[in-house]
Design a protein around this motif. Structure first.
Motif, mmCIF file in Angstrom:
data_model
loop_
_atom_site.group_PDB
_atom_site.id
_atom_site.type_symbol
_atom_site.label_atom_id
_atom_site.label_comp_id
_atom_site.label_asym_id
_atom_site.label_seq_id
_atom_site.Cartn_x
_atom_site.Cartn_y
_atom_site.Cartn_z
ATOM 1 N N VAL A 81 9.393 30.162 38.073
ATOM 2 C CA VAL A 81 9.004 30.104 36.665
ATOM 3 C C VAL A 81 9.851 31.051 35.822
ATOM 4 N N LYS A 82 10.074 32.283 36.315
ATOM 5 C CA LYS A 82 10.856 33.245 35.537
ATOM 6 C C LYS A 82 12.287 32.751 35.348
ATOM 7 N N THR A 83 12.859 32.106 36.368
ATOM 8 C CA THR A 83 14.208 31.549 36.239
ATOM 9 C C THR A 83 14.234 30.439 35.202
ATOM 10 N N PHE A 84 13.219 29.585 35.237
ATOM 11 C CA PHE A 84 13.145 28.472 34.293
ATOM 12 C C PHE A 84 13.053 28.971 32.854
ATOM 13 N N VAL A 85 12.301 30.054 32.644
ATOM 14 C CA VAL A 85 12.119 30.581 31.293
ATOM 15 C C VAL A 85 13.389 31.254 30.787
ATOM 16 N N ASN A 86 14.123 31.906 31.684
ATOM 17 C CA ASN A 86 15.280 32.703 31.268
ATOM 18 C C ASN A 86 16.559 31.887 31.107
ATOM 19 N N GLU A 87 16.569 30.629 31.546
ATOM 20 C CA GLU A 87 17.779 29.814 31.450
ATOM 21 C C GLU A 87 17.562 28.654 30.469
ATOM 22 N N ALA A 88 18.658 28.249 29.820
ATOM 23 C CA ALA A 88 18.586 27.162 28.849
ATOM 24 C C ALA A 88 18.512 25.812 29.554
ATOM 25 N N PHE A 89 17.843 24.861 28.924
ATOM 26 C CA PHE A 89 17.751 23.502 29.448
ATOM 27 C C PHE A 89 17.583 22.536 28.287
ATOM 28 N N GLU A 90 17.921 21.277 28.540
ATOM 29 C CA GLU A 90 17.747 20.224 27.542
ATOM 30 C C GLU A 90 16.454 19.466 27.818
ATOM 31 N N ASN A 91 15.595 19.415 26.831
ATOM 32 C CA ASN A 91 14.348 18.659 26.965
ATOM 33 C C ASN A 91 14.469 17.402 26.114
ATOM 34 N N TRP A 92 14.653 16.289 26.780
ATOM 35 C CA TRP A 92 14.842 15.029 26.075
ATOM 36 C C TRP A 92 13.552 14.498 25.445
ATOM 37 N N SER A 93 12.414 14.978 25.925
ATOM 38 C CA SER A 93 11.135 14.430 25.463
ATOM 39 C C SER A 93 10.637 15.100 24.201
ATOM 40 N N ILE A 94 11.315 16.130 23.738
ATOM 41 C CA ILE A 94 10.922 16.788 22.491
ATOM 42 C C ILE A 94 11.696 16.148 21.341
ATOM 43 N N GLY A 95 11.017 15.764 20.321
ATOM 44 C CA GLY A 95 11.662 15.115 19.184
ATOM 45 C C GLY A 95 11.296 13.645 19.124
ATOM 46 N N GLY A 96 12.299 12.792 18.781
ATOM 47 C CA GLY A 96 12.039 11.364 18.642
ATOM 48 C C GLY A 96 11.857 10.670 19.969
ATOM 49 N N ASP A 97 11.444 9.384 19.875
ATOM 50 C CA ASP A 97 11.222 8.599 21.078
ATOM 51 C C ASP A 97 12.533 8.142 21.716
ATOM 52 N N GLY A 98 13.563 7.921 20.887
ATOM 53 C CA GLY A 98 14.811 7.387 21.413
ATOM 54 C C GLY A 98 15.871 8.446 21.584
ATOM 55 N N MET A 99 17.027 7.999 22.064
ATOM 56 C CA MET A 99 18.174 8.877 22.244
ATOM 57 C C MET A 99 19.433 8.023 22.303
ATOM 58 N N THR A 100 20.578 8.670 22.252
ATOM 59 C CA THR A 100 21.862 7.969 22.331
ATOM 60 C C THR A 100 22.563 8.341 23.631
ATOM 61 N N ARG A 101 22.886 7.330 24.410
ATOM 62 C CA ARG A 101 23.659 7.534 25.634
ATOM 63 C C ARG A 101 25.108 7.114 25.384
ATOM 64 N N THR A 102 26.018 7.710 26.083
ATOM 65 C CA THR A 102 27.440 7.413 25.867
ATOM 66 C C THR A 102 28.117 6.988 27.161
ATOM 67 N N VAL A 103 29.089 6.088 26.993
ATOM 68 C CA VAL A 103 29.939 5.658 28.104
ATOM 69 C C VAL A 103 31.389 5.894 27.682
ATOM 70 N N MET A 104 32.142 6.634 28.485
ATOM 71 C CA MET A 104 33.547 6.916 28.204
ATOM 72 C C MET A 104 34.425 5.990 29.045
ATOM 73 N N LEU A 105 35.324 5.226 28.372
ATOM 74 C CA LEU A 105 36.225 4.301 29.057
ATOM 75 C C LEU A 105 37.665 4.742 28.833
#
Length: 563
Positions: free
Chosen positions: A449-473
């Motif tokens: 738990v302490k490691t989780f709190v002290n490090e940054a992470f991306e939470n996709w579920s906070i904010g809007g319902d959708g998101m943008t995914r990308t494909v690089m060609l």
């Protein structure tokens, strides 16, 4: 004449000075002696007489110190010399006509109560008339102070605490002595009725009521394993009945009741065990103080554990009944409120466990009377205990506070999808010490738990319902970009998970051998993002292979961007 007058004045002044100095020295002597006299008077209770109707003791009773008085009482009692033992009791409230007879009976009853229910701390019964502890630490509230009343034990009587004390008293015509207080003597008959031999014990043979030499009587040595066996049998019966009732209500319409009955098995079992131990040792048989000092805390632990497990079980039933418990269902964007509620209930669940441990520890210490001996209260040692426990449990407390912080701030909720240390995962559980993450390939990542709190992470579920995914060609220079974009939009129209109006394709880089094209794919639900990205990549590779053949140099997924 003048000289004669001067001599008379000089003599008068000298006499006045001598009188003033005498008065000053007398005042100083009174000032120095008075506190000592008051201090001496403060080390005993003054009484007119003490047990004036009792005959002279047969033996030599030394009642000058707390330890010698207790030794004299126990020695006389072990020899069944109750007449001598009565001298260690303050019998002034007894009619002098009956003092000898009643005093002997009270001494016998008091010895029975002490032998069965009180564990005497000999280390704190000092061999000093004033009972002053010269080795007590300075932070001790009684350090450097003489005592005239000592607490030997606390017993429950009619739902109230009753104390057993030794008091230092001084009759007008005698020296100070240590005896059992008047209040203690007044409570002896009631204490004997509550803690004396039961009718069942009186019916036992004499050999079973004799001392075994191990600090217990023979019947106690036999009763202890039988009591434990009875507690086990009763607990198995309770467990079996609740299991059968849970199975009989296992259909869908009665499912919550079935889960509640199933959750009641452990609390009921613990209560049955604790109640069996207490009833057997207080109602059927009244065991000695040594056994009682062990059984009572164990019973309290069982009761507190039962209450904790019951509360946790009810919370689990509420989570299972009112909310989706599968993390895949909770990760749905429409289940945002459910994720918050489940996370809050999980936090309450942990809080219940912490409160149960704290309350249980306090009750056990209070029941065991660990800090009540000789007047020392639990509060007097609370500061030192707080420092010791705080230092020993600093890591545990740190993890606990961190887990509560996550739950209250809702930076990560059960069911949230996030990226932590390059892991795309769903939060499956938040406990005291760690967080369980379920990765996209169904692996479990355990993060402190302490490691989780002290490090940054991306939470996709906070904010809007959708998101943008990308494909690089990465494509060749002669690739038809307009045709590629048209193929991209055609592929997106067939997928109702994609927001077609927000599609975007741009060329983001180029070199001598290739161009880099970025496809931005808005999805309606975060949970569909990974699958949509992989599907679109597959379709575009197929298109390029079909239309451009060997002109494709490479295809590489580089980044993911949130909406």
């Amino acid at each position: 004449m003048i000289k004669s007058t001067g001599k008379r004045v000089s003599r008068t002044q000298h006499s006045r000075f001598k009188a003033c100095m005498t008065a000053l020295f007398a005042a100083m002597a009174l000032f120095l002696v008075s506190p000592q006299a008051k201090a001496q008077e403060g080390t005993f209770f003054e009484i007119p007489t003490l047990n004036e109707a009792l005959a002279q003791p047969v033996g030599d009773l030394d009642l000058s110190t707390p330890q010698s008085s207790m030794e004299a009482f126990l020695e006389a009692a072990s020899n069944e010399n109750w007449a001598d033992a009565a001298h260690v009791l303050n019998l002034n409230d007894i009619d002098p006509v009956n003092q000898a007879i009643v005093g002997s009976g009270l001494a016998e009853q008091l010895y029975t109560v002490l032998d069965r229910k009180v564990v005497i701390s000999w280390q704190q019964l000092l061999e000093r008339p004033d009972s002053l502890n010269t080795q007590a630490p300075s932070e001790n509230v009684m350090a450097g102070q003489a005592r005239k009343s000592l607490l030997l034990g606390v017993l429950e009587l009619d739902n109230r605490p009753v104390v057993i004390r030794l008091n230092r008293v001084k009759p007008e015509d005698g020296d100070p002595v240590w005896v059992f207080s008047r209040q203690t003597v007044q409570n002896v008959p009631a204490l004997f009725d509550a803690y004396g031999p039961t009718e069942f014990e009186k019916a036992l043979p004499d050999w079973m009521r004799a001392d075994s030499g191990l600090g217990l009587k023979w019947w106690e040595l036999l009763a202890i394993p039988l009591t434990v066996l009875a507690a086990y049998v009763f607990s198995r019966i309770a467990w079996g009945l609740l299991t059968r009732a849970s199975k009989s209500t296992g259909n869908r319409s009665w499912l919550p009741l079935s889960q509640i009955l199933k959750g009641l098995r452990w609390p009921t079992t613990l209560v049955v065990v604790g109640a069996t131990l207490q009833i057997a040792t207080t109602q059927i048989l009244v065991v000695s103080g040594i056994v009682n000092s062990i059984v009572d805390p164990i019973a309290i632990i069982f009761y507190v554990a039962a209450a904790m497990i019951l509360a946790v079980s009810l919370i689990d039933v509420a989570i299972d009944f009112f909310f989706a418990v599968d993390v895949e269902d909770l990760s749905d964007p429409d289940a945002r409120k459910e994720r918050s509620r489940v996370t809050t209930l999980a936090a309450v669940r942990r809080l219940v466990i912490v409160l149960a441990v704290i309350v249980g520890t306090g009750l056990v210490l209070s029941t065991a009377n660990i800090f009540q001996t000789l007047g020392f209260s639990l509060l007097a040692s609370a500061g030192a205990l707080s420092l010791v426990f705080g230092f020993a449990a600093r890591d545990v407390l740190g993890n606990l506070l961190a887990s509560m912080q996550i739950s209250m701030n809702r930076t990560a909720r059960i069911g949230d999808q996030l990226i932590f240390n390059d892991y795309l995962a769903t939060v499956e559980d938040i406990t005291f010490t760690h967080i369980t993450l379920k990765s996209w390939d169904s692996k479990r990542v355990i993060v402190p738990v302490k490691t989780f709190v002290n490090e940054a992470f991306e939470n996709w579920s906070i904010g809007g319902d959708g998101m943008t995914r990308t494909v690089m060609l990465e494509v060749a220079h002669d690739t038809d970009i307009d045709a590629l974009e048209e193929a991209f939009r055609d592929a997106a129209k067939d997928d109702d998970r994609i927001v077609v109006d927000d599609l975007e394709m741009v060329v983001v880089d180029q070199s001598l051998i290739k161009s880099v094209v970025r496809l931005a794919i808005p999805v309606k639900k975060i949970t569909d993002g990974w699958a949509v990205e992989c599907g679109m990549r597959k379709k575009m590779i197929a298109y390029l292979q079909e239309s451009q053949g060997s002109l494709i140099k490479s295809v590489n997924n580089l980044t993911v961007e949130a909406a």
